[in-house]
Design an enzyme around this catalytic site. Structure first.
Site, PDB file in Angstrom:
ATOM      1  N   GLY A 240     -30.213 -20.693   4.117  1.00  0.00           N
ATOM      2  CA  GLY A 240     -31.476 -20.958   3.448  1.00  0.00           C
ATOM      3  C   GLY A 240     -31.391 -20.902   1.935  1.00  0.00           C
ATOM      4  O   GLY A 240     -30.352 -20.602   1.343  1.00  0.00           O
ATOM      5  N   HIS A 241     -32.534 -21.163   1.293  1.00  0.00           N
ATOM      6  CA  HIS A 241     -32.556 -21.221  -0.168  1.00  0.00           C
ATOM      7  C   HIS A 241     -32.345 -19.848  -0.805  1.00  0.00           C
ATOM      8  O   HIS A 241     -32.741 -18.817  -0.273  1.00  0.00           O
ATOM      9  CB  HIS A 241     -33.845 -21.874  -0.692  1.00  0.00           C
ATOM     10  CG  HIS A 241     -35.118 -21.217  -0.244  1.00  0.00           C
ATOM     11  ND1 HIS A 241     -36.322 -21.858  -0.256  1.00  0.00           N
ATOM     12  CD2 HIS A 241     -35.372 -19.982   0.239  1.00  0.00           C
ATOM     13  CE1 HIS A 241     -37.267 -21.042   0.178  1.00  0.00           C
ATOM     14  NE2 HIS A 241     -36.710 -19.901   0.477  1.00  0.00           N
TER      15      HIS A 241
END
Length: 334
Positions: A240-241
């Protein structure tokens, strides 16, 4: 690629007993070996089987240093590692051309080193930079401003989003997506609707990283997602970010890392592990398959195996299972 065993020994820094002029061109298992192949064994008990195989030569440990053998033997302190290095060397690809295939679309403002290969139907957008010896597979898309270093390999249908940076000797397998938007939304308390939070950060992948087929690595929301040197990521992993993955981390298939998680160097993560947001996994910890780590938790313990949901040291987890088994047996009807 054919090599005399003397050359192989020099490449590996291994001692050689037997005919140094014998030629090998590939590697194999003990069962499937044929003349021209190299095999390996890690213990004395399998040495006789290796020597009796059809292989031309054997890589073995120090246990094989003494005595006469029926075929050449390369002595290496870590036979499996030496075998892997020999395999990569013998399989070095002979490039079948330079430059771009006629069906590739390359923007005039892209900067490609002379030895770059771009295969069929790949797209390279404006201001992309690609280093010497890199190969872009068929159907790949490299977005604007992306930078790819030297000796990288992108297999077919890889997508690199704008501005992503890849270091040297990076390998990306088919279907992977790098630099896509993170899963970030803001809920309007009045309407209950979700609106997108900006996903305008960067993705930086350092040298010698390998990423498996159909894996996805999101760009940072406002800052950076970083995969550090030497990390290996299996197929179908999602990063994920704003995640920061340290050096020499190994992540097995179907694992998911939520936003802003930090995984320090030399961590081992098994398959189907779920890591929630803002988790920190400290250096050298081992997460067993299907473990779950709740938000903001810190996993600490070099060389310690953690298992279960929530993840805890495996000794503690097994004690809990034993207690539950005794209780279940006690409560069961006779």
């Amino acid at each position: 690629m054919q090599r005399a065993l003397k050359e192989v020994a020099e490449f590996l820094g291994a001692a050689l007993t037997g005919d140094g002029q014998a030629v090998v061109s590939g590697v194999a298992s003990l069962q499937s070996a044929k003349p021209g192949d190299l095999v390996f064994v890690e213990d004395q008990k399998n040495l006789s089987q290796a020597l009796g195989s059809r292989a031309t030569a054997v890589i073995a440990g120090e246990f094989a240093a003494n005595g006469l053998h029926s075929k050449p033997v390369l002595i290496a302190p870590q036979p499996r590692l030496a075998f892997a290095r020999a395999a990569a060397w013998l399989r070095s690809e002979v490039e079948d051309g330079k430059g771009a295939h006629p069906s590739a679309v390359i923007h005039p403002a892209a900067k490609l080193a002379r030895s770059v290969i771009v295969e069929e139907r790949a797209v390279v957008r404006e201001n992309v930079e690609i280093g010497e010896g890199t190969r872009i597979g068929a159907g790949c898309v490299v977005g604007p401003e992306a930078k790819i270093g030297r000796a990288c390999r992108l297999y077919p249908n890889v997508t690199i989003y704008p501005g992503a940076t890849l270091g040297d000797r990076v390998v990306i397998h088919a279907g992977a997506v790098l630099g896509s938007d993170g899963f970030g939304y803001v809920r309007d308390a009045k309407t209950g609707r979700y609106e997108k939070f900006p996903q305008i950060g960067r993705l930086e992948i350092e040298d010698d990283v390998e990423i498996g087929a159909n894996a996805t690595v999101d760009r940072g929301a406002l800052d950076v997602t970083r995969i550090r040197r030497g990390t290996k990521i299996d197929n179908l992993v999602h990063v994920g970010h704003n995640v920061d993955v340290g050096e020499d981390v190994v992540i097995a298939a179907q694992t998911g890392l939520s936003g802003s998680a930090v995984v320090e160097s030399t961590v081992i993560i098994g398959g189907q592990v779920g890591i929630a947001d803002h988790v920190r996994v400290e250096a050298g910890a081992i997460l067993g398959a299907q473990s779950g780590v709740p938000s903001k938790k810190v996993i600490r313990g070099k060389g310690i195996v953690f298992w279960g949901t929530p993840a805890r040291p495996i000794k503690e987890y097994l004690k809990e299972l034993a207690v539950l088994a005794r209780l279940a047996k006690k409560d069961s009807p006779e």
